[in-house]
Design a protein around this motif. Structure first.
Motif, short mmCIF file in Angstrom:
data_model
loop_
_atom_site.label_atom_id
_atom_site.label_comp_id
_atom_site.label_asym_id
_atom_site.label_seq_id
_atom_site.Cartn_x
_atom_site.Cartn_y
_atom_site.Cartn_z
N TYR A 1 1.16 -1.16 -0.19
CA TYR A 1 -0.07 0.24 -0.21
C TYR A 1 0.93 1.57 0.13
O TYR A 1 1.58 0.94 0.99
CB TYR A 1 -1.04 -0.10 1.18
CG TYR A 1 -1.54 -0.58 1.07
CD1 TYR A 1 -3.32 -0.70 0.40
CD2 TYR A 1 -2.21 -1.43 2.26
CE1 TYR A 1 -4.19 -1.55 -0.09
CE2 TYR A 1 -3.80 -1.95 2.19
CZ TYR A 1 -4.31 -2.42 1.54
OH TYR A 1 -5.87 -3.55 1.11
N GLU B 1 -5.33 -4.60 6.73
CA GLU B 1 -6.12 -4.10 7.55
C GLU B 1 -5.19 -3.47 8.57
O GLU B 1 -5.30 -1.93 8.17
CB GLU B 1 -7.51 -4.09 8.28
CG GLU B 1 -8.70 -4.69 7.73
CD GLU B 1 -8.83 -4.30 6.21
OE1 GLU B 1 -9.46 -2.71 6.94
OE2 GLU B 1 -9.22 -4.26 5.40
N VAL B 2 -4.28 -4.06 9.01
CA VAL B 2 -3.01 -2.83 9.63
C VAL B 2 -2.82 -2.59 8.77
O VAL B 2 -2.16 -1.13 8.54
CB VAL B 2 -2.74 -3.92 10.93
CG1 VAL B 2 -1.41 -3.53 11.01
CG2 VAL B 2 -3.32 -5.08 11.46
N LYS C 1 -2.86 -1.04 5.61
CA LYS C 1 -3.82 -0.36 4.89
C LYS C 1 -4.29 0.98 7.09
O LYS C 1 -3.63 2.77 6.61
CB LYS C 1 -5.27 -0.27 4.94
CG LYS C 1 -5.94 0.93 4.25
CD LYS C 1 -7.06 -0.32 3.70
CE LYS C 1 -8.30 0.98 2.81
NZ LYS C 1 -9.49 0.64 1.84
N THR C 2 -4.56 1.12 7.83
CA THR C 2 -4.75 1.72 8.66
C THR C 2 -3.32 2.52 9.17
O THR C 2 -3.20 3.78 8.97
CB THR C 2 -5.45 0.80 10.09
OG1 THR C 2 -6.75 0.35 9.73
CG2 THR C 2 -5.28 1.63 11.21
N LEU C 3 -2.16 1.74 8.92
CA LEU C 3 -0.86 2.81 9.28
C LEU C 3 -0.55 3.96 9.05
O LEU C 3 -0.27 4.84 9.45
CB LEU C 3 0.41 1.73 9.22
CG LEU C 3 0.54 1.19 10.48
CD1 LEU C 3 1.66 -0.19 9.84
CD2 LEU C 3 0.78 1.01 11.51
N THR D 1 -3.19 5.49 6.89
CA THR D 1 -4.75 6.18 6.74
C THR D 1 -5.01 7.13 8.00
O THR D 1 -5.38 8.50 8.28
CB THR D 1 -6.01 5.72 6.32
OG1 THR D 1 -5.91 4.13 6.90
CG2 THR D 1 -5.67 5.41 4.80
N ASN D 2 -4.56 6.35 9.22
CA ASN D 2 -4.88 7.30 10.89
C ASN D 2 -3.40 8.00 10.94
O ASN D 2 -3.57 8.26 11.88
CB ASN D 2 -4.74 6.46 12.01
CG ASN D 2 -6.77 4.92 11.81
OD1 ASN D 2 -7.06 6.24 10.41
ND2 ASN D 2 -6.78 4.50 12.18
#
Length: 205
Positions: free
Chosen positions: A165, A192-193, A195-197, A199-200
């Protein structure tokens, strides 16, 4: 919380650790890397995350000069002729972005520059990375700015199929690239992890 040198904070579990030394960073880069460009580097047992920075001040200025020149040419030569010449040299996708730049507001310029940077990177991967595959992309808000989250695969120099990503933003002439990845076999369980790293991510308060 892990905080980058430029003040971007990423939240992860305690299974992640930060990489700091040149020796540690050699896990991520097969060639020698300028540690100044690595804003943050993390790893766990199967995955990696980085924030890299690049000073694009001169490049942004050059692009604005190109846009100013295009505007001058468009005042004297018909649009179809100019864009046809550009398309022969750079391709249709790049020309579409130049068309947007000519009519862009200052607020829109950064997003378009980000798109140009992405197109250049994808072209490099397509030309040089074995088994490169562009999987897809989605619009996101990253660190308060419009961005695009891209997903792609390629085989690295060690023969491992990596699944990435990636997203970029341009801020004050600096291009920030947030990248998270694992080998393809582990990607689905970690996606998911990973991606979240990205986007967050937030600025340190």
């Amino acid at each position: 919380d892990f905080t980058s040198k430029s003040g971007i904070t990423v939240t992860a579990t305690d299974k992640w650790q930060q990489l700091n030394t040149a020796e540690e960073l050699s896990e991520l880069y097969t060639n020698a890397v300028d540690s100044e460009m690595v804003d943050l580097a993390l790893k766990n047992s199967t995955s990696y995350f980085t924030i890299e920075t690049a000073d694009c001040t001169a490049d942004v200025a050059d692009l604005k000069d190109v846009v100013a020149f295009l505007k001058t040419q468009l005042a004297d030569v018909d649009e179809e002729t100019i864009y046809a010449q550009l398309e022969n040299e750079y391709g249709a996708e790049i020309v579409d972005l130049y068309k947007k730049l000519v009519n862009a507001t200052d607020e829109e310029f950064d997003k378009i520059y980000q798109d140009l940077s992405n197109e250049d990177w994808y072209a490099t991967l397509e030309e040089s990375a074995p088994n490169y595959e562009f999987v897809g992309e989605e619009a996101i808000t990253l660190l308060g700015k419009e961005s695009t989250l891209s997903e792609y695969k390629y085989t690295n120099d060690d023969g491992v199929l990596l699944h990435h990503y990636e997203a970029v933003i341009l801020k004050d002439g600096i291009l920030y690239t947030l990248n998270s990845w694992s080998d393809d076999d582990n990607f689905d369980k970690n996606k998911e992890v990973l991606k979240t790293l990205i986007t967050n991510a937030k600025y340190t308060e």
